[in-house]
Design an enzyme around this catalytic site. Structure first.
Site, mmCIF file in Angstrom:
data_model
loop_
_atom_site.group_PDB
_atom_site.id
_atom_site.type_symbol
_atom_site.label_atom_id
_atom_site.label_comp_id
_atom_site.label_asym_id
_atom_site.label_seq_id
_atom_site.Cartn_x
_atom_site.Cartn_y
_atom_site.Cartn_z
ATOM 1 N N GLU A 188 0.805 -1.223 0.000
ATOM 2 C CA GLU A 188 0.000 0.000 0.000
ATOM 3 C C GLU A 188 0.838 1.274 0.000
ATOM 4 O O GLU A 188 1.770 1.417 0.788
ATOM 5 C CB GLU A 188 -0.928 0.006 1.223
ATOM 6 C CG GLU A 188 -1.879 1.199 1.279
ATOM 7 C CD GLU A 188 -2.884 1.093 2.411
ATOM 8 O OE1 GLU A 188 -3.700 2.020 2.553
ATOM 9 O OE2 GLU A 188 -2.865 0.094 3.154
ATOM 10 N N LYS B 149 -8.618 -1.162 1.252
ATOM 11 C CA LYS B 149 -9.621 -1.742 2.144
ATOM 12 C C LYS B 149 -10.387 -2.775 1.338
ATOM 13 O O LYS B 149 -10.955 -2.467 0.292
ATOM 14 C CB LYS B 149 -10.588 -0.678 2.688
ATOM 15 C CG LYS B 149 -10.122 -0.058 3.981
ATOM 16 C CD LYS B 149 -10.257 -1.036 5.142
ATOM 17 C CE LYS B 149 -9.461 -0.588 6.363
ATOM 18 N NZ LYS B 149 -8.065 -1.012 6.316
#
Length: 420
Positions: A221, A237
């Site tokens: 990420e 997410k």
């Protein structure tokens, strides 16, 4: 040979297809000077002063080259918000650490560009030879290490349900709840990194050594990137396991994209990040480029949203970092309330976990990852840990969230104990 340096940072994209990537890998070592902040208070002001004092040092470097490297720990939240931390911290990492290296090696498109400060220019040829001839010594075989959990499964489920009580009351909409796994014992940090990187091949992998402390990272990420006035955040997410059968793997991926619970997690954090970016963005410039886009990694499928904004003229880089930190994907919504309940229910301080590792250029552009899927090791204390977490919403199943944590920790356990 490089491990003889007291401090170094290796960043590796593992050739992951990333349209925003600036390089394939980079090695920074041999600090000229450093900023070590033991406590969170005043950290961002200290970092701004450190960057401001770098101008003379930058004279031998191109303006777009990464030149200052380090990390922001999650606990810098205490410098930004009216928060404090009283949970235990066995790792003992500083709250923030940055350094200006004398040696920078940039890897891009099968080329290596070496940038050496004049103080060490005569060492370049020797170092290149050391890189060409480097090979890992044979690893010593040691018994498997016992990986212990800070929470039992029952305790974890109980705490998740406590979090959901706050959600049902309307105190928060979502929170990222994490648990720590730890080992009392010694590892070979470099071999552990090699194993973890081979298992994950993550686009924001890193190996950081600060004296006796190590970060062994396999993050997928990006937290925040700044190039010119453009800001980019890519929160993750939504997680699903991989399958060996290609058809089954595709079905799982498509199911993740359609899953209302996973999408709602992502969209709530997207709104939070858009709001964070808007504080110092040009009016109307915040834009969602991708929403809940599926990305595939060796261990998992993930949903990633890409959000861009144009930074207002006159706003310093540090301000854009400060107003978006800690990242929404590792906190929750609303951010302050979520962090307050996280602090109450989690058992340990997060330290560098769910912080950010990256670099600044001489023009104060930057790129930082989210420190997840990472192992932290204090060699002196012979203590290592890793934490994993997931987003808790009103409809989340505590049992399913626990299984998601185990899925995210699978490669980390395997890197620590390859024979298990």
């Amino acid at each position: 040979a490089t491990l003889q340096s007291h401090t170094l940072l290796w960043l590796d994209s593992n050739d992951y297809p990333d349209r925003y990537s600036q390089f394939d890998a980079i090695l920074a070592l041999s600090p000229y000077d450093q900023l070590l902040q033991e406590q969170p208070k005043g950290a961002f002001e200290a970092l701004q002063r450190f960057l401001d004092s770098s101008q003379a040092f930058y004279q031998h470097l191109p303006p777009t080259l990464p030149a200052v490297f380090g990390y922001l720990s999650y606990d810098l939240k205490n410098d930004i918000f009216p928060l404090s931390s009283s949970n235990i911290d066995e790792l003992g990492f500083p709250a923030m650490y940055f350094f200006r290296p004398l040696k920078i090696l940039l890897f891009k498109d099968d080329e290596v560009q070496c940038y050496y400060h004049p103080l060490v220019a005569n060492e370049r040829d020797r170092d290149i030879e050391a890189i060409h001839t480097f090979s890992l010594p044979e690893e010593k075989h040691t018994p498997p290490l016992s990986v212990d959990s800070r929470l039992s499964k029952e305790e974890y489920i109980q705490k998740v349900r406590q979090m959901q009580v706050h959600i049902q009351r309307g105190d928060i909409y979502e929170a990222n709840f994490c648990q720590e796994f730890y080992v009392n014992g010694s590892i070979d940090p470099l071999y552990t990194y090699y194993r973890l990187n081979a298992l994950s091949e993550a686009p924001f992998a890193c190996f950081m050594k600060i004296n006796d402390k190590y970060v062994i990272g396999a993050s997928p990420e990006r937290f925040l990137q700044k190039i010119g006035r453009r800001l980019l955040s890519q929160p993750i997410k939504g997680t699903a396991k991989r399958a060996e059968d290609p058809e089954e793997d595709l079905r799982i991926k498509e199911s993740l994209v359609a899953n209302p619970k996973e999408r709602s997690e992502n969209i709530m954090i997207t709104d939070l990040v858009r709001n964070d970016l808007s504080h110092y963005a040009q009016k109307g410039s915040v834009e969602v480029r991708e929403l809940c886009a599926p990305y595939t990694f060796k261990q998992v499928h993930q949903l990633i949203t890409s959000i861009t904004a144009e930074l207002k003229e006159g706003v310093r880089a540090i301000e854009s970092l400060r107003t978006t930190f800690p990242m929404g994907s590792m906190t929750g919504a609303p951010k302050l309330s979520a962090m307050q309940f996280i602090e109450q229910l989690e058992s340990t301080q997060r330290s560098v976990y769910s912080g950010a590792i990256g670099y600044f250029t001489p023009t104060e552009d930057f790129d930082f990852n989210v420190v997840i899927r990472s192992i932290f090791y204090n060699e002196t204390r012979q203590y290592l840990s890793f934490s994993v977490g997931s987003a808790i919403t009103a409809i989340a199943s505590a049992e399913a969230e626990y299984e998601e944590c185990l899925l995210k920790g699978k490669a980390l356990v395997k890197a620590i104990n390859p024979s298990v």
